[in-house]
Structures are given as structure tokens and as C-alpha cells.
Write a protein that holds these residues in place. Structure first.
Motif, PDB file in Angstrom:
ATOM      1  N   LEU A 309       0.658  -1.623   0.043  1.00 33.47           N
ATOM      2  CA  LEU A 309      -0.252  -0.298   0.601  1.00 33.47           C
ATOM      3  C   LEU A 309       1.298   1.078   0.242  1.00 33.47           C
ATOM      4  N   VAL A 310       1.850   0.974   1.085  1.00 32.12           N
ATOM      5  CA  VAL A 310       2.443   2.482   1.209  1.00 32.12           C
ATOM      6  C   VAL A 310       3.827   2.486  -0.089  1.00 32.12           C
ATOM      7  N   ALA A 311       4.094   0.928  -0.565  1.00 32.29           N
ATOM      8  CA  ALA A 311       5.197   1.074  -1.580  1.00 32.29           C
ATOM      9  C   ALA A 311       5.874   0.586  -2.066  1.00 32.29           C
ATOM     10  N   PRO A 312       4.289   0.648  -2.939  1.00 28.65           N
ATOM     11  CA  PRO A 312       5.404  -1.352  -3.478  1.00 28.65           C
ATOM     12  C   PRO A 312       6.149  -0.873  -4.823  1.00 28.65           C
ATOM     13  N   MET A 313       7.278  -0.618  -5.264  1.00 30.98           N
ATOM     14  CA  MET A 313       8.205  -0.955  -5.316  1.00 30.98           C
ATOM     15  C   MET A 313       9.294  -0.786  -5.164  1.00 30.98           C
ATOM     16  N   ALA A 314       8.867   0.119  -4.084  1.00 34.11           N
ATOM     17  CA  ALA A 314      10.625   0.410  -3.455  1.00 34.11           C
ATOM     18  C   ALA A 314      11.145  -1.120  -2.799  1.00 34.11           C
ATOM     19  N   MET A 315      10.601  -2.263  -2.819  1.00 37.36           N
ATOM     20  CA  MET A 315      11.117  -3.066  -2.031  1.00 37.36           C
ATOM     21  C   MET A 315       9.889  -4.758  -2.688  1.00 37.36           C
ATOM     22  N   PRO A 316       9.704  -4.427  -3.203  1.00 37.23           N
ATOM     23  CA  PRO A 316       8.904  -5.425  -4.614  1.00 37.23           C
ATOM     24  C   PRO A 316       8.638  -6.772  -3.496  1.00 37.23           C
ATOM     25  N   LEU A 317       9.857  -7.502  -3.524  1.00 39.78           N
ATOM     26  CA  LEU A 317      10.782  -8.365  -3.036  1.00 39.78           C
ATOM     27  C   LEU A 317      10.224  -8.899  -1.788  1.00 39.78           C
ATOM     28  N   VAL A 318      10.345  -7.906  -0.652  1.00 46.80           N
ATOM     29  CA  VAL A 318      10.546  -8.386   0.336  1.00 46.80           C
ATOM     30  C   VAL A 318       9.249  -7.913   0.725  1.00 46.80           C
ATOM     31  N   TRP A 319       7.974  -7.141   0.185  1.00 46.55           N
ATOM     32  CA  TRP A 319       7.005  -7.322   0.411  1.00 46.55           C
ATOM     33  C   TRP A 319       6.435  -8.585   0.041  1.00 46.55           C
ATOM     34  N   ALA A 320       6.690  -9.380  -1.182  1.00 46.65           N
ATOM     35  CA  ALA A 320       6.101 -10.469  -1.587  1.00 46.65           C
ATOM     36  C   ALA A 320       6.831 -11.755  -0.483  1.00 46.65           C
ATOM     37  N   VAL A 321       7.921 -11.478  -0.020  1.00 48.67           N
ATOM     38  CA  VAL A 321       9.278 -13.005   0.664  1.00 48.67           C
ATOM     39  C   VAL A 321       7.674 -12.612   2.211  1.00 48.67           C
ATOM     40  N   LEU A 322       7.170 -11.401   2.460  1.00 49.81           N
ATOM     41  CA  LEU A 322       6.551 -11.182   4.241  1.00 49.81           C
ATOM     42  C   LEU A 322       4.807 -12.023   3.062  1.00 49.81           C
ATOM     43  N   VAL A 323       4.599 -11.809   2.161  1.00 49.66           N
ATOM     44  CA  VAL A 323       3.019 -12.271   1.861  1.00 49.66           C
ATOM     45  C   VAL A 323       3.079 -13.425   2.257  1.00 49.66           C
ATOM     46  N   GLY A 324       4.150 -14.477   1.409  1.00 49.10           N
ATOM     47  CA  GLY A 324       4.291 -15.728   0.908  1.00 49.10           C
ATOM     48  C   GLY A 324       4.245 -16.436   2.460  1.00 49.10           C
ATOM     49  N   LEU A 325       5.156 -15.629   3.492  1.00 45.46           N
ATOM     50  CA  LEU A 325       5.224 -16.062   4.920  1.00 45.46           C
ATOM     51  C   LEU A 325       3.438 -16.407   5.320  1.00 45.46           C
ATOM     52  N   GLY A 326       2.561 -14.915   4.536  1.00 51.81           N
ATOM     53  CA  GLY A 326       1.705 -14.936   4.843  1.00 51.81           C
ATOM     54  C   GLY A 326       0.538 -16.028   4.331  1.00 51.81           C
ATOM     55  N   LEU A 327       1.025 -16.226   3.560  1.00 52.87           N
ATOM     56  CA  LEU A 327       0.550 -17.363   2.783  1.00 52.87           C
ATOM     57  C   LEU A 327       0.519 -19.446   3.540  1.00 52.87           C
ATOM     58  N   CYS A 328       1.761 -18.925   4.902  1.00 50.88           N
ATOM     59  CA  CYS A 328       1.113 -20.545   5.301  1.00 50.88           C
ATOM     60  C   CYS A 328       0.327 -20.213   6.468  1.00 50.88           C
ATOM     61  N   SER A 329      -0.368 -19.531   6.434  1.00 56.47           N
ATOM     62  CA  SER A 329      -1.997 -19.496   6.685  1.00 56.47           C
ATOM     63  C   SER A 329      -2.691 -21.027   6.760  1.00 56.47           C
ATOM     64  N   PHE A 330      -2.616 -21.071   5.803  1.00 58.81           N
ATOM     65  CA  PHE A 330      -3.443 -22.336   4.828  1.00 58.81           C
ATOM     66  C   PHE A 330      -2.679 -23.416   5.166  1.00 58.81           C
ATOM     67  N   PRO A 331      -1.325 -24.484   5.527  1.00 58.44           N
ATOM     68  CA  PRO A 331      -1.314 -25.366   5.947  1.00 58.44           C
ATOM     69  C   PRO A 331      -1.593 -25.289   7.512  1.00 58.44           C
TER      70      PRO A 331
END
Length: 405
Positions: A309-331
């Protein structure tokens, strides 16, 4: 004259081992296909819209259809499994998935939508029955097999996100690029068909082969605290997951990133779950660890959404890693479902309840994100909405793990 000293038990042991191995391979192949069709469609959404010329409403509907299918088809999974047996129900499901993905080869909007509905309805049955199959065939290894399934699922999602655009370029169109993913679904169909006909000598038919004789209503589970909280958490995590995986490439493309690079960022988000799922499930042993795991994954999703939301292009890979950790809610929630109840019938009831109502809630996520983006012309309002649902997911996770034995 030499006598045959092999006993029935010793002769049956290798056959049972082979049957168990085939069951494991078949279950993992099904897990591999659970996200291929969706992730490839997300990566190709802009290309499909340009090629087929469909409206913004269709563009918003396409990422929403899987959740709607999961809710509608998933609600009848328990009844179908009792009637024909879980194994035959899964066979029908992966066959429907294969057919649906193949239909999307036709370069027309109706074929894209019809193929998605058919294929995702097949996936709905697999989603609901997977915890039951794991509990039935691997009762002493539920956590391990669930981790293997979710890791395989993440591998499939990562592969589809990373290579969907190049594959579509090789075959000449985004529609044919989508249809390529019918091939691994066909492989799962063939292996599962072989599995349904294999039973070790002397082994009784499993509950999955006989069908569920005991009937437990999913709606009775809804009146329990466990049923209500599992359903709420499942729905919120699915809403967040499908909204972000469905629209992340478009969000990044809207900020100037190329479609191929945006697909790679989505692949990174989904790849994080490959090594992390086992660590999260290991952390989740015991009430305190389970609560800690739920808090960690939900807080990571919340932080990743804030960055987008705040800075999508500043560190997109960092945000992707955090979102990916969040996706572990499924298992995590899948493990809670697989370990809950006194037997497969209760597991199926809880799985049916949480996934049918949960995916109905989840369907609003991608649709709302698409409509808000179309109405405002930007991504601030959609990401603000997802921040609110991520905060609600965190609260539901804390409530679910409070006092859990």
C-alpha cells in the motif's frame, strides 16, 4: 520338493508398501495441481484481457470464480463422498479439473469462464477431501504429509506464476498457455485412477474406498466454537490469499513493472511457503506454539500488505516474502482441520463447513479488489480493504488458538 514358506502376511507386506507409496504419490500429485490453474491465470490476466477483449467486470470476476466454485461445489462434497466413496469422488474431481483446463484452450471469453467453472469445481472436491484422505491413509503422519502437500502445492503455484507468461509466448497465445496446465492434471488423474484400483492382499477396504458410512452434518459443526472459528479463519486467509495472488501482478504492472517481472514477484511470494511451511508446522506443536505460528503468519501478511500500500515499488521482493510467509496460514488451518474430530466423518464435516462457507467469504475479496480498482483507478482503496481483512485474520487466529488443547 521345496516348499513355499511365504506366509500371506509376508507376501502382503510388499504389496501394502507399494499401495501406500502409490497413495502418497497420488495425493502429492493432486496437491501439485491445486494452484496451477489459478496461478497461471493470474499471471496471464492482463494478456488474456488484451487478447480476448473482455470487460472490466469479467476481469474482476475471473479471479473470483475459483472461490465461488469452491464454496458451491464444496458444500456437496460430503454427500458425494458418502454416495460413491472419497476415492471415486476425487477421481471425478481431477478428471473435471483436466477437462476444464483443456476447455480454456479455446480463445473465447465463454470458454475461459466455462473452463474455469468446471476445473475449479473439480478442485473444490479435492480441497475438501484432502484432509480426510491424509487422515485416513496417514493417520500417524498427519503433520508431515500435510506439510508435504502444502509444499508441493506451493511448488506448483510458484512454477505456474514464474513460467506462465513464457509458456504462453512459446505456444503462441495466452489461451493455449492456460491449457498447457491440463497436462499435470491429466497425470494426476491417471495415477489416482490407478490408486483407486489398488488394494494390498488381505487389506480391508478403507473408509475412503467404502465412502463415509457415518453422517455428520457440517451445519451442526457451525454451532460449535471450533467450527465457527475455523470457518472464519479459513475464509479470511483464503480471501487474502486469492485477492493478492489474483491481483498482485496487475498491481505491480500498474506501477510500471513488466508482466514477466510481476509474475516472478508473485512466484517469489508463493515460493516462500516451500521451505517455510515445515518450519511453521514444527513451531505449531503445542498450544503456545500453535498460537505463535498463527500470530507470525498473520502479522507477516499484514506487514506485507502495508508495504504494498505505502511503497509497492520500493521493495517488492521484501513485500512478496512477507506475503508468502502469510500464505503459510493455509497449511496451519489445514492441519487444525485434519487433526480435529474423532474420525474421518467429523473431519469431512468440519472441512466441508469451513471450506464451503469460507470460500464463499473469500470470493468477495478478488471481486471487491477488482471493482474498487476499476472505480478508483488506483490501488490505495483495494489495499486498504485487504489491510482490514488481514487484521481480522490475525484476530481470528488468536481467538482460534485460545485454550485449544
Amino acid at each position: 520338493m521345496a516348499q513355499n514358506t511365504a506366509t500371506p502376511t509376508s507376501a502382503a507386506t510388499p504389496a501394502r508398501a507399494r499401495a501406500g507409496l502409490l497413495a502418497a504419490v497420488a495425493v502429492l500429485l493432486i496437491a501439485l495441481n491445486l494452484r496451477l490453474g489459478m496461478s497461471s491465470a493470474a499471471a496471464l490476466l492482463d494478456a488474456l484481457r488484451a487478447d480476448l477483449g473482455f470487460s472490466p467486470l469479467v476481469a474482476a470476476l475471473l479471479p473470483t470464480l475459483p472461490s465461488l466454485c469452491f464454496a458451491a461445489a464444496g458444500a456437496g462434497t460430503g454427500a458425494l463422498a458418502r454416495r460413491i466413496g472419497a476415492e471415486r469422488a476425487v477421481l471425478a474431481a481431477v478428471a473435471a479439473l483436466t477437462a476444464g483446463l483443456a476447455v480454456r484452450a479455446v480463445p473465447a471469453t465463454w470458454a475461459l469462464l466455462a473452463g474455469t467453472v468446471l476445473g475449479m469445481s473439480g478442485l473444490a472436491l479435492c480441497n475438501v477431501l484432502l484432509p480426510t484422505l491424509v487422515r485416513t491413509y496417514f493417520p500417524g503422519r498427519v503433520g508431515l504429509v500435510t506439510g508435504l502437500c502444502t509444499t508441493t502445492l506451493a511448488l506448483g503455484a510458484t512454477l505456474a506464476s514464474a513460467v506462465a507468461v513464457p509458456v504462453a509466448g512459446v505456444v503462441g497465445s495466452p489461451s493455449l498457455g492456460l491449457a498447457v496446465w491440463a497436462l499435470p492434471a491429466l497425470a494426476a488423474t491417471v495415477v489416482w485412477a490407478a490408486r483407486t484400483g489398488v488394494r494390498a492382499p488381505g487389506a480391508p477396504a478403507s473408509p475412503a474406498q467404502r465412502g463415509q458410512g457415518e453422517r455428520i452434518s457440517p451445519w451442526a459443526m457451525a454451532r460449535t466454537r471450533l467450527g465457527a472459528l475455523v470457518t472464519a479463519y479459513f475464509g479470511l486467509q483464503a480471501l487474502n490469499a486469492y485477492a493478492i495472488t489474483g491481483w498482485l501482478p496487475s498491481l505491480l504492472s500498474g506501477h510500471g513493472m513488466s508482466e514477466g517481472a510481476a509474475g516472478v514477484v508473485l512466484a517469489v511470494a508463493q515460493a516462500v511457503g516451500i521451505p517455510v511451511s515445515f518450519a511453521v508446522l514444527a513451531l505449531a506443536k503445542g498450544p503456545a506454539g500453535l498460537r505463535g505460528a498463527f500470530v507470525v503468519v498473520s502479522a507477516a501478511m499484514l506487514t506485507g500488505f502495508t508495504g504494498l500500500l505505502v511503497a509497492p515499488m520500493a521493495m517488492p521482493l521484501v513485500w512478496a516474502v512477507l506475503v508468502g510467509l502469510g500464505l503459510c496460514s493455509f497449511p496451519l488451518v489445514l492441519t487444525v482441520i485434519a487433526q480435529s474430530g474423532s474420525g474421518p466423518a467429523q473431519t469431512t464435516a468440519l472441512s466441508t463447513l469451513s471450506q464451503s462457507l469460507g470460500y464463499l467469504l473469500a470470493a468477495s475479496g478478488p471481486l471487491a479488489v477488482g471493482l474498487l480498482h476499476d472505480a478508483t483507478g488506483g490501488w490505495t482503496a483495494p489495499m486498504g480493504l485487504l489491510l482490514a481483512t488481514a487484521a481480522a485474520q490475525l484476530a481470528a487466529g488468536i481467538a482460534l488458538t485460545r485454550g485449544r488443547p
